[in-house]
Design a protein around this motif. Structure first.
Motif, PDB file in Angstrom:
ATOM      1  N   MET A 279      33.841  23.500  55.592  1.00  0.00           N
ATOM      2  CA  MET A 279      32.559  23.612  54.897  1.00  0.00           C
ATOM      3  C   MET A 279      32.794  23.802  53.407  1.00  0.00           C
ATOM      4  SD  MET A 279      30.738  26.199  57.610  1.00  0.00           S
ATOM      5  CE  MET A 279      32.073  26.579  58.752  1.00  0.00           C
ATOM      6  N   ASP A 280      31.858  23.324  52.616  1.00  0.00           N
ATOM      7  CA  ASP A 280      31.936  23.505  51.166  1.00  0.00           C
ATOM      8  C   ASP A 280      31.464  24.910  50.793  1.00  0.00           C
ATOM      9  OD1 ASP A 280      32.824  20.912  50.628  1.00  0.00           O
ATOM     10  OD2 ASP A 280      30.785  20.121  50.555  1.00  0.00           O
ATOM     11  N   ILE A 281      32.202  25.564  49.905  1.00  0.00           N
ATOM     12  CA  ILE A 281      31.726  26.805  49.284  1.00  0.00           C
ATOM     13  C   ILE A 281      31.050  26.386  47.978  1.00  0.00           C
ATOM     14  CG2 ILE A 281      32.365  29.052  48.357  1.00  0.00           C
ATOM     15  CD1 ILE A 281      34.777  29.065  50.176  1.00  0.00           C
ATOM     16  N   ASP A 282      29.744  26.149  48.074  1.00  0.00           N
ATOM     17  CA  ASP A 282      28.981  25.636  46.935  1.00  0.00           C
ATOM     18  C   ASP A 282      27.710  26.459  46.783  1.00  0.00           C
ATOM     19  OD1 ASP A 282      27.427  24.777  49.039  1.00  0.00           O
ATOM     20  OD2 ASP A 282      27.916  22.666  48.816  1.00  0.00           O
ATOM     21  N   ALA A 283      26.709  25.887  46.135  1.00  0.00           N
ATOM     22  CA  ALA A 283      25.479  26.630  45.864  1.00  0.00           C
ATOM     23  C   ALA A 283      24.743  27.012  47.146  1.00  0.00           C
ATOM     24  CB  ALA A 283      24.571  25.798  44.961  1.00  0.00           C
ATOM     25  N   ARG A 284      24.961  26.289  48.234  1.00  0.00           N
ATOM     26  CA  ARG A 284      24.282  26.600  49.493  1.00  0.00           C
ATOM     27  C   ARG A 284      24.982  27.698  50.278  1.00  0.00           C
ATOM     28  NH1 ARG A 284      23.929  21.809  53.234  1.00  0.00           N
ATOM     29  NH2 ARG A 284      22.521  23.241  54.333  1.00  0.00           N
ATOM     30  N   PHE A 285      26.199  28.024  49.903  1.00  0.00           N
ATOM     31  CA  PHE A 285      26.977  28.988  50.671  1.00  0.00           C
ATOM     32  C   PHE A 285      26.414  30.393  50.469  1.00  0.00           C
ATOM     33  CE2 PHE A 285      30.509  31.627  51.927  1.00  0.00           C
ATOM     34  CZ  PHE A 285      31.161  30.890  52.901  1.00  0.00           C
ATOM     35  N   PRO A 286      26.129  31.133  51.544  1.00  0.00           N
ATOM     36  CA  PRO A 286      25.593  32.501  51.384  1.00  0.00           C
ATOM     37  C   PRO A 286      26.634  33.425  50.778  1.00  0.00           C
ATOM     38  CG  PRO A 286      26.107  32.046  53.694  1.00  0.00           C
ATOM     39  CD  PRO A 286      26.280  30.752  52.965  1.00  0.00           C
ATOM     40  N   ARG A 287      26.249  34.125  49.722  1.00  0.00           N
ATOM     41  CA  ARG A 287      27.235  34.940  49.016  1.00  0.00           C
ATOM     42  C   ARG A 287      26.566  36.115  48.312  1.00  0.00           C
ATOM     43  NH1 ARG A 287      30.046  31.104  45.068  1.00  0.00           N
ATOM     44  NH2 ARG A 287      29.234  29.502  46.460  1.00  0.00           N
ATOM     45  N   ILE A 288      27.397  37.096  48.011  1.00  0.00           N
ATOM     46  CA  ILE A 288      27.030  38.202  47.133  1.00  0.00           C
ATOM     47  C   ILE A 288      27.980  38.141  45.944  1.00  0.00           C
ATOM     48  CG2 ILE A 288      26.945  40.713  46.884  1.00  0.00           C
ATOM     49  CD1 ILE A 288      26.267  40.909  49.823  1.00  0.00           C
ATOM     50  N   SER A 289      27.450  38.265  44.742  1.00  0.00           N
ATOM     51  CA  SER A 289      28.275  38.235  43.536  1.00  0.00           C
ATOM     52  C   SER A 289      27.768  39.287  42.561  1.00  0.00           C
ATOM     53  CB  SER A 289      28.227  36.850  42.876  1.00  0.00           C
ATOM     54  OG  SER A 289      26.933  36.622  42.329  1.00  0.00           O
ATOM     55  N   GLU A 290      28.404  39.380  41.400  1.00  0.00           N
ATOM     56  CA  GLU A 290      27.950  40.325  40.379  1.00  0.00           C
ATOM     57  C   GLU A 290      26.500  40.051  39.996  1.00  0.00           C
ATOM     58  OE1 GLU A 290      30.595  38.391  40.188  1.00  0.00           O
ATOM     59  OE2 GLU A 290      32.344  39.424  39.339  1.00  0.00           O
ATOM     60  N   HIS A 291      26.077  38.782  40.088  1.00  0.00           N
ATOM     61  CA  HIS A 291      24.719  38.411  39.700  1.00  0.00           C
ATOM     62  C   HIS A 291      23.679  38.919  40.694  1.00  0.00           C
ATOM     63  CE1 HIS A 291      26.370  35.875  36.543  1.00  0.00           C
ATOM     64  NE2 HIS A 291      27.207  35.374  37.434  1.00  0.00           N
ATOM     65  N   SER A 292      24.136  39.417  41.853  1.00  0.00           N
ATOM     66  CA  SER A 292      23.209  39.955  42.841  1.00  0.00           C
ATOM     67  C   SER A 292      22.737  41.364  42.485  1.00  0.00           C
ATOM     68  CB  SER A 292      23.877  39.993  44.230  1.00  0.00           C
ATOM     69  OG  SER A 292      24.374  38.728  44.597  1.00  0.00           O
ATOM     70  N   PHE A 293      23.303  41.960  41.445  1.00  0.00           N
ATOM     71  CA  PHE A 293      23.016  43.351  41.113  1.00  0.00           C
ATOM     72  C   PHE A 293      22.420  43.461  39.716  1.00  0.00           C
ATOM     73  CE2 PHE A 293      26.596  43.189  44.033  1.00  0.00           C
ATOM     74  CZ  PHE A 293      26.159  44.033  45.047  1.00  0.00           C
ATOM     75  N   ASN A 295      21.971  44.241  35.996  1.00  0.00           N
ATOM     76  CA  ASN A 295      22.913  44.184  34.869  1.00  0.00           C
ATOM     77  C   ASN A 295      24.225  43.500  35.242  1.00  0.00           C
ATOM     78  OD1 ASN A 295      21.094  45.573  33.179  1.00  0.00           O
ATOM     79  ND2 ASN A 295      21.862  47.558  33.923  1.00  0.00           N
ATOM     80  N   GLN A 296      24.223  42.738  36.354  1.00  0.00           N
ATOM     81  CA  GLN A 296      25.383  41.959  36.790  1.00  0.00           C
ATOM     82  C   GLN A 296      26.631  42.814  36.957  1.00  0.00           C
ATOM     83  OE1 GLN A 296      25.900  38.429  34.410  1.00  0.00           O
ATOM     84  NE2 GLN A 296      23.760  37.836  34.579  1.00  0.00           N
ATOM     85  N   GLN A 297      26.474  44.014  37.521  1.00  0.00           N
ATOM     86  CA  GLN A 297      27.609  44.877  37.809  1.00  0.00           C
ATOM     87  C   GLN A 297      27.318  45.704  39.049  1.00  0.00           C
ATOM     88  OE1 GLN A 297      28.071  47.302  34.313  1.00  0.00           O
ATOM     89  NE2 GLN A 297      26.483  48.748  34.899  1.00  0.00           N
ATOM     90  N   LEU A 298      28.405  46.092  39.740  1.00  0.00           N
ATOM     91  CA  LEU A 298      28.243  46.873  40.953  1.00  0.00           C
ATOM     92  C   LEU A 298      27.570  48.203  40.642  1.00  0.00           C
ATOM     93  CD1 LEU A 298      31.669  46.387  42.778  1.00  0.00           C
ATOM     94  CD2 LEU A 298      29.491  45.334  43.342  1.00  0.00           C
ATOM     95  N   PRO A 299      26.708  48.690  41.556  1.00  0.00           N
ATOM     96  CA  PRO A 299      26.098  50.007  41.343  1.00  0.00           C
ATOM     97  C   PRO A 299      27.160  51.094  41.251  1.00  0.00           C
ATOM     98  CG  PRO A 299      24.991  48.809  43.119  1.00  0.00           C
ATOM     99  CD  PRO A 299      26.229  48.035  42.776  1.00  0.00           C
ATOM    100  N   ASP A 300      26.851  52.164  40.553  1.00  0.00           N
ATOM    101  CA  ASP A 300      27.778  53.281  40.419  1.00  0.00           C
ATOM    102  C   ASP A 300      28.191  53.788  41.799  1.00  0.00           C
ATOM    103  OD1 ASP A 300      27.589  53.109  37.700  1.00  0.00           O
ATOM    104  OD2 ASP A 300      26.129  54.741  37.489  1.00  0.00           O
ATOM    105  N   GLY A 301      29.501  54.029  41.964  1.00  0.00           N
ATOM    106  CA  GLY A 301      30.010  54.562  43.222  1.00  0.00           C
ATOM    107  C   GLY A 301      30.370  53.512  44.245  1.00  0.00           C
ATOM    108  N   ILE A 302      30.011  52.242  44.017  1.00  0.00           N
ATOM    109  CA  ILE A 302      30.363  51.158  44.941  1.00  0.00           C
ATOM    110  C   ILE A 302      31.639  50.505  44.431  1.00  0.00           C
ATOM    111  CG2 ILE A 302      29.651  48.998  46.013  1.00  0.00           C
ATOM    112  CD1 ILE A 302      27.996  51.419  46.853  1.00  0.00           C
ATOM    113  N   VAL A 303      32.703  50.539  45.266  1.00  0.00           N
ATOM    114  CA  VAL A 303      33.993  50.016  44.815  1.00  0.00           C
ATOM    115  C   VAL A 303      34.438  48.789  45.606  1.00  0.00           C
ATOM    116  CG1 VAL A 303      34.757  52.257  43.987  1.00  0.00           C
ATOM    117  CG2 VAL A 303      35.245  51.614  46.346  1.00  0.00           C
ATOM    118  N   GLN A 304      33.801  48.519  46.747  1.00  0.00           N
ATOM    119  CA  GLN A 304      34.214  47.373  47.551  1.00  0.00           C
ATOM    120  C   GLN A 304      33.009  46.847  48.319  1.00  0.00           C
ATOM    121  OE1 GLN A 304      36.864  45.702  47.566  1.00  0.00           O
ATOM    122  NE2 GLN A 304      37.069  44.598  49.473  1.00  0.00           N
ATOM    123  N   ILE A 305      32.835  45.533  48.340  1.00  0.00           N
ATOM    124  CA  ILE A 305      31.719  44.902  49.030  1.00  0.00           C
ATOM    125  C   ILE A 305      32.256  44.026  50.158  1.00  0.00           C
ATOM    126  CG2 ILE A 305      29.857  43.218  48.832  1.00  0.00           C
ATOM    127  CD1 ILE A 305      29.083  45.730  47.502  1.00  0.00           C
TER     128      ILE A 305
END
Length: 324
Positions: A279-293, A295-305
């Motif tokens: 399968m292609d990992i492209d725009a259709r691929f379900p994902r979580i990234s920095e842009h999901s949060f 200010n584009q950064q992990l919430p305080d205290g979250i170190v691994q997703i």
């Protein structure tokens, strides 16, 4: 030291999450921990805890009894030398190449640190204790954990054999065992391998934000569905031997296999591939990234997703028809 093992585990995890570039190191400090002989590092062999030895900063000498040993989940122990402030420094290094067990690794390192800080300086010989401790962890995780590792290794060796026989790729494209963020790095694309023995569905676990980050124009995921059966054509040993017969890069292959539990290569388990699709990992691929949060950064205290992705809606191409 005022920290308990649970607080130490969180401190180690936070320091590892702050390392992004290979060969970065940071002094392990905070919460009352001020020993200048403990460092967290990101290396070509994975994340590492470095214990300084033979220096005015450290109460310990280099007497570790099992240098070069490998323990569960690709945890490796070595004596190394690195330059700090333009001076060579000796360390005992504990490496973890497997991101899937990084939380477990942090817990084990916290246990080791707690002993070193609270008992090691008094006993003067921490290494015998640590050897016994690591062997205990190895025995604890040599059963069910090995089955999961075995399935994952079957999937990666299956793809490696295919890429050699059908596309004449070298062993060096297999980057996963060396701590790479992608399992396979080809000249024009990367491939992540997910292996399951679940009979239905296309659920996969994604570990960390980098497995679905596009590092090249073409990013692929190979989904392999296995079945354990008494007359299956595949085993870890048979795949290894087939690949060795196909290539003269024996040293490269062995280097990638050396950190896997040796009992995998004697396992009586036999496997059959029920399905292998790309399968292609492209725009259709379900994902979580920095842009999901915010200010584009992990919430305080979250170190691994980690998250589970359902890939059933994605287009799928049979491995034999894929363009690699």
């Amino acid at each position: 030291m005022n920290l308990n093992p649970s607080q130490l585990e969180e401190l180690v995890s936070q320091h590892f999450s702050a390392l992004f570039n290979p060969n970065d190191t940071v002094l392990l400090a905070g919460g009352g921990l001020s020993e200048t002989w403990l460092r967290c590092a990101l290396t070509e062999k994975g994340k590492a805890l470095l214990i300084e030895t033979d220096s005015p900063n450290s109460p310990f000498t280099r007497q570790f009894p099992v240098p070069g040993r490998t323990f569960p989940g690709r945890i490796r122990v070595e004596e190394i030398q690195r330059n700090l402030h333009h001076q060579p420094v000796n360390f005992i290094a504990f490496y973890c190449r497997n991101e899937r067990i990084i939380r477990l690794f942090c817990r084990l390192m916290a246990d080791i640190i707690w002993h070193l800080c609270n008992e090691g300086p008094q006993t003067g010989d921490p290494w015998t204790y640590l050897q016994t401790r690591l062997e205990g962890w190895r025995m604890l995780f040599s059963g069910a954990d090995n089955l999961a590792i075995e399935k994952g290794l079957i999937g990666e060796l299956y793809l490696l054999r295919h890429l050699i026989t059908r596309h004449n790729h070298p062993i060096t494209i297999w980057d996963g065992p060396l701590g790479g963020t992608k399992d396979f790095r080809l000249p024009d694309q990367n491939i992540e391998v997910k292996t399951t023995s679940v009979r239905t569905g296309y659920l996969v676990e994604i570990s960390g934000l980098f497995q679905t980050v596009s590092l090249q124009a073409r990013e692929k995921l190979l989904f392999i569905r296995l079945e354990q059966t008494s007359n299956g054509p595949l085993s870890v040993r048979s795949l290894r031997d087939e690949i060795l017969a196909l290539t003269n890069e024996t040293e490269e292959l062995n280097r990638r296999l050396e950190d896997f539990p040796p009992e995998l290569f004697e396992s009586p388990n036999r496997w059959e591939v029920l399905e292998a699709v790309v399968m292609d990992i492209d725009a259709r691929f379900p994902r979580i990234s920095e842009h999901s949060f915010v200010n584009q950064q992990l919430p305080d205290g979250i170190v691994q997703i980690k998250w589970t992705a359902d890939l059933s809606m994605l287009d799928k191409t049979r491995l034999m028809d894929a363009n690699f």
